[in-house]
Design a protein around this motif. Structure first.
Motif, PDB file in Angstrom:
ATOM      1  N   SER A  71      11.626 -24.340 -21.448  1.00 37.97           N
ATOM      2  CA  SER A  71      11.043 -25.220 -22.467  1.00 37.97           C
ATOM      3  C   SER A  71       9.583 -25.565 -22.217  1.00 37.97           C
ATOM      4  CB  SER A  71      11.862 -26.508 -22.580  1.00 37.97           C
ATOM      5  OG  SER A  71      11.757 -27.256 -21.391  1.00 37.97           O
ATOM      6  N   SER A  72       9.055 -25.229 -21.043  1.00 41.14           N
ATOM      7  CA  SER A  72       7.627 -25.505 -20.821  1.00 41.14           C
ATOM      8  C   SER A  72       7.072 -24.602 -19.717  1.00 41.14           C
ATOM      9  CB  SER A  72       7.404 -26.988 -20.479  1.00 41.14           C
ATOM     10  OG  SER A  72       7.554 -27.226 -19.106  1.00 41.14           O
ATOM     11  N   GLY A  73       5.764 -24.631 -19.580  1.00 41.17           N
ATOM     12  CA  GLY A  73       5.098 -23.977 -18.449  1.00 41.17           C
ATOM     13  C   GLY A  73       5.373 -22.485 -18.322  1.00 41.17           C
TER      14      GLY A  73
ATOM     15  N   ALA B  39      13.620 -22.313 -13.594  1.00 40.62           N
ATOM     16  CA  ALA B  39      13.676 -23.787 -13.530  1.00 40.62           C
ATOM     17  C   ALA B  39      13.512 -24.251 -12.091  1.00 40.62           C
ATOM     18  CB  ALA B  39      14.999 -24.294 -14.095  1.00 40.62           C
ATOM     19  N   GLY B  40      12.683 -25.236 -11.929  1.00 39.28           N
ATOM     20  CA  GLY B  40      12.465 -25.775 -10.588  1.00 39.28           C
ATOM     21  C   GLY B  40      11.462 -26.891 -10.678  1.00 39.28           C
ATOM     22  N   TYR B  41      11.388 -27.678  -9.648  1.00 37.39           N
ATOM     23  CA  TYR B  41      10.392 -28.752  -9.654  1.00 37.39           C
ATOM     24  C   TYR B  41       9.992 -29.089  -8.229  1.00 37.39           C
ATOM     25  CZ  TYR B  41      14.053 -32.218  -8.497  1.00 37.39           C
ATOM     26  OH  TYR B  41      15.054 -32.926  -7.881  1.00 37.39           O
TER      27      TYR B  41
ATOM     28  N   PRO C 161      -1.448 -22.948  -7.801  1.00 35.52           N
ATOM     29  CA  PRO C 161      -1.310 -24.031  -8.771  1.00 35.52           C
ATOM     30  C   PRO C 161      -1.447 -23.570 -10.225  1.00 35.52           C
ATOM     31  CG  PRO C 161      -2.851 -24.643  -7.023  1.00 35.52           C
ATOM     32  CD  PRO C 161      -2.528 -23.204  -6.823  1.00 35.52           C
ATOM     33  N   VAL C 162      -0.529 -24.031 -11.061  1.00 38.57           N
ATOM     34  CA  VAL C 162      -0.536 -23.690 -12.486  1.00 38.57           C
ATOM     35  C   VAL C 162      -0.425 -24.998 -13.277  1.00 38.57           C
ATOM     36  CG1 VAL C 162       0.498 -22.261 -14.293  1.00 38.57           C
ATOM     37  CG2 VAL C 162       0.773 -21.595 -11.896  1.00 38.57           C
ATOM     38  N   GLU C 163      -1.219 -25.080 -14.343  1.00 38.41           N
ATOM     39  CA  GLU C 163      -1.265 -26.289 -15.181  1.00 38.41           C
ATOM     40  C   GLU C 163      -0.037 -26.331 -16.099  1.00 38.41           C
ATOM     41  OE1 GLU C 163      -4.034 -28.496 -15.001  1.00 38.41           O
ATOM     42  OE2 GLU C 163      -2.618 -29.698 -16.151  1.00 38.41           O
ATOM     43  N   THR C 164       0.988 -27.059 -15.677  1.00 39.29           N
ATOM     44  CA  THR C 164       2.255 -27.150 -16.444  1.00 39.29           C
ATOM     45  C   THR C 164       2.759 -28.590 -16.320  1.00 39.29           C
ATOM     46  OG1 THR C 164       3.610 -26.678 -14.516  1.00 39.29           O
ATOM     47  CG2 THR C 164       2.864 -24.760 -15.771  1.00 39.29           C
ATOM     48  N   GLY C 165       4.022 -28.795 -16.661  1.00 44.40           N
ATOM     49  CA  GLY C 165       4.630 -30.109 -16.446  1.00 44.40           C
ATOM     50  C   GLY C 165       4.885 -30.385 -14.972  1.00 44.40           C
ATOM     51  N   PHE C 166       4.718 -29.349 -14.143  1.00 50.29           N
ATOM     52  CA  PHE C 166       5.053 -29.438 -12.717  1.00 50.29           C
ATOM     53  C   PHE C 166       4.289 -30.562 -12.008  1.00 50.29           C
ATOM     54  CE2 PHE C 166       4.164 -28.372  -8.318  1.00 50.29           C
ATOM     55  CZ  PHE C 166       5.389 -28.007  -7.811  1.00 50.29           C
TER      56      PHE C 166
ATOM     57  N   ILE D  41      -1.980 -34.091  -8.334  1.00 52.97           N
ATOM     58  CA  ILE D  41      -3.107 -33.742  -9.205  1.00 52.97           C
ATOM     59  C   ILE D  41      -3.735 -32.495  -8.596  1.00 52.97           C
ATOM     60  CG2 ILE D  41      -5.317 -34.494 -10.156  1.00 52.97           C
ATOM     61  CD1 ILE D  41      -4.234 -37.392  -9.980  1.00 52.97           C
ATOM     62  N   MET D  42      -3.529 -31.352  -9.262  1.00 54.87           N
ATOM     63  CA  MET D  42      -3.884 -30.067  -8.656  1.00 54.87           C
ATOM     64  C   MET D  42      -5.254 -29.595  -9.128  1.00 54.87           C
ATOM     65  SD  MET D  42      -0.197 -28.144  -8.674  1.00 54.87           S
ATOM     66  CE  MET D  42       0.011 -28.041 -10.420  1.00 54.87           C
ATOM     67  N   ASP D  43      -6.063 -29.120  -8.172  1.00 54.85           N
ATOM     68  CA  ASP D  43      -7.375 -28.562  -8.513  1.00 54.85           C
ATOM     69  C   ASP D  43      -7.222 -27.076  -8.840  1.00 54.85           C
ATOM     70  OD1 ASP D  43      -8.578 -30.953  -7.739  1.00 54.85           O
ATOM     71  OD2 ASP D  43      -8.662 -30.293  -5.643  1.00 54.85           O
TER      72      ASP D  43
END
Ligand SMILES: NC(=O)c1ccc[n+]([C@@H]2O[C@H](COP(=O)([O-])OP(=O)(O)OC[C@H]3O[C@@H](n4cnc5c(N)ncnc54)[C@H](OP(=O)(O)O)[C@@H]3O)[C@@H](O)[C@H]2O)c1
Length: 272
Positions: free
Chosen positions: A25-27, A99-101, A195-200, A207-209
């Motif tokens: 559903s996202s990312g 799926a994972g977090y 790092p990937v800009e997602t809901g993760f 806060i990932m650079d």
């Protein structure tokens, strides 16, 4: 980025008709589901949030494919069972364990229940689904399994200790399965993004650079399936991976302490 037509054909011929994507559903999961829909795969998509899943299913159906939505929490046995039930009688050729977090902070201060839940989603659900579908794929003499590892899998990562360990499990599991399943015509791919800009980030309170966009990942991941057993997708992941591999493992841990310390410093400054 879009899959070239010859890749779409290769994937569909090799792994069609149905693919399962957990966390679709996202990312990254949404990106992979979208690329597979454009390649003509029917999809079983899973996530917990039903409303969001319905919206995604509508989007994916615009590619003229069938979509089955399974709103289920894969930290629970019944959730995994629902995915298996949805696949009954379908020609499934691809399993994407996405799926994972993550979480972050000092392990000693974390709730044990939430650390155990992370292991259930990131590892146990992957183990159970892979065991079930690997048997089916072995029997049919073809199939593909994608597992979401991470660059954190290759060394200990202070302030994300359990998350990184869960991805080390996935990385090791995938590499070994790739060898075991190859003689049966089943391809296994470990995917290790940076790092990937997602809901993760929000869920992990990081806060990932320098994060990549999920749209940069779908094509390199799917193109690698069946050709290699490991992929570090996207240029920024590759650069990070290369830099980390120039130093011994204890130094990698030190570097990760700095990196994750930076991603989580807002927690210590009281902003998170
Ligand atoms: N983003 C990164 O920097 C990064 C880097 C390396 C590896 N990864 C890995 O990539 C994978 C995808 O993450 P992402 O970055 O795309 O994160 P995301 O945007 O947060 O997507 C996670 C997906 O998994 C679903 N999900 C979460 N918990 C679930 C559960 N218990 N049962 C069923 N579905 C669940 C979410 O939907 P619901 O919330 O509705 O359940 C969502 O669809 C993860 O395995 C992650 O560890 C991410």
């Amino acid at each position: 980025m879009n899959l070239p037509n010859q890749e779409k054909l290769r994937l569909k011929n090799k792994y069609g008709d149905w693919a399962i994507v957990t966390g679709a559903s996202s990312g990254i999961g949404l990106e992979l589901a979208t690329q597979l829909a454009t390649a003509g795969f029917n999809l079983i998509i899973n996530a917990r949030n039903q409303e969001r899943l319905i919206i995604v299913a509508q989007q994916l159906k615009s590619h003229n494919v069938e979509i089955k939505s399974v709103a289920a929490d894969i930290s629970e046995k019944e959730g995994i069972e629902k995915i298996i039930q949805a696949a009954q009688g379908l020609k499934v050729g691809l399993l994407i364990n996405n799926a994972g977090y993550g979480n972050s902070g000092l392990f000693v201060d974390a709730s044990l229940d939430s650390e155990i839940n992370l292991l259930r989603v990131n590892c146990e659900a992957v183990l159970v689904l892979t065991h079930f579908f690997a048997q089916q794929f072995k029997q049919q003499g073809r199939g593909g399994i994608i597992l979401l590892s991470s660059l954190v899998a290759f060394q200990g990562v202070p302030y994300a200790a359990n998350y990184a360990a869960s991805k080390a499990y996935i990385q090791s599991f995938a590499e070994a399965l790739a060898v075991e399943l190859k003689p049966f015509g089943v391809d296994v791919l470990a995917v290790a993004p940076g790092p990937v800009e997602t809901g993760f980030g929000q869920r992990a309170n990081m806060i990932m650079d320098n994060a990549m966009m999920p749209e940069e990942l779908g094509v390199p991941i799917l193109t690698a399936l069946g050709k290699q057993t490991n992929v570090v997708p996207g240029l920024r992941s590759k650069v990070l991976n290369y830099a980390l591999n120039t130093v011994p493992r204890f130094m990698k841990v030190k570097i990760m302490e700095k990196v994750m310390g930076g991603f989580t410093k807002h927690q210590r400054s009281g902003a998170g």
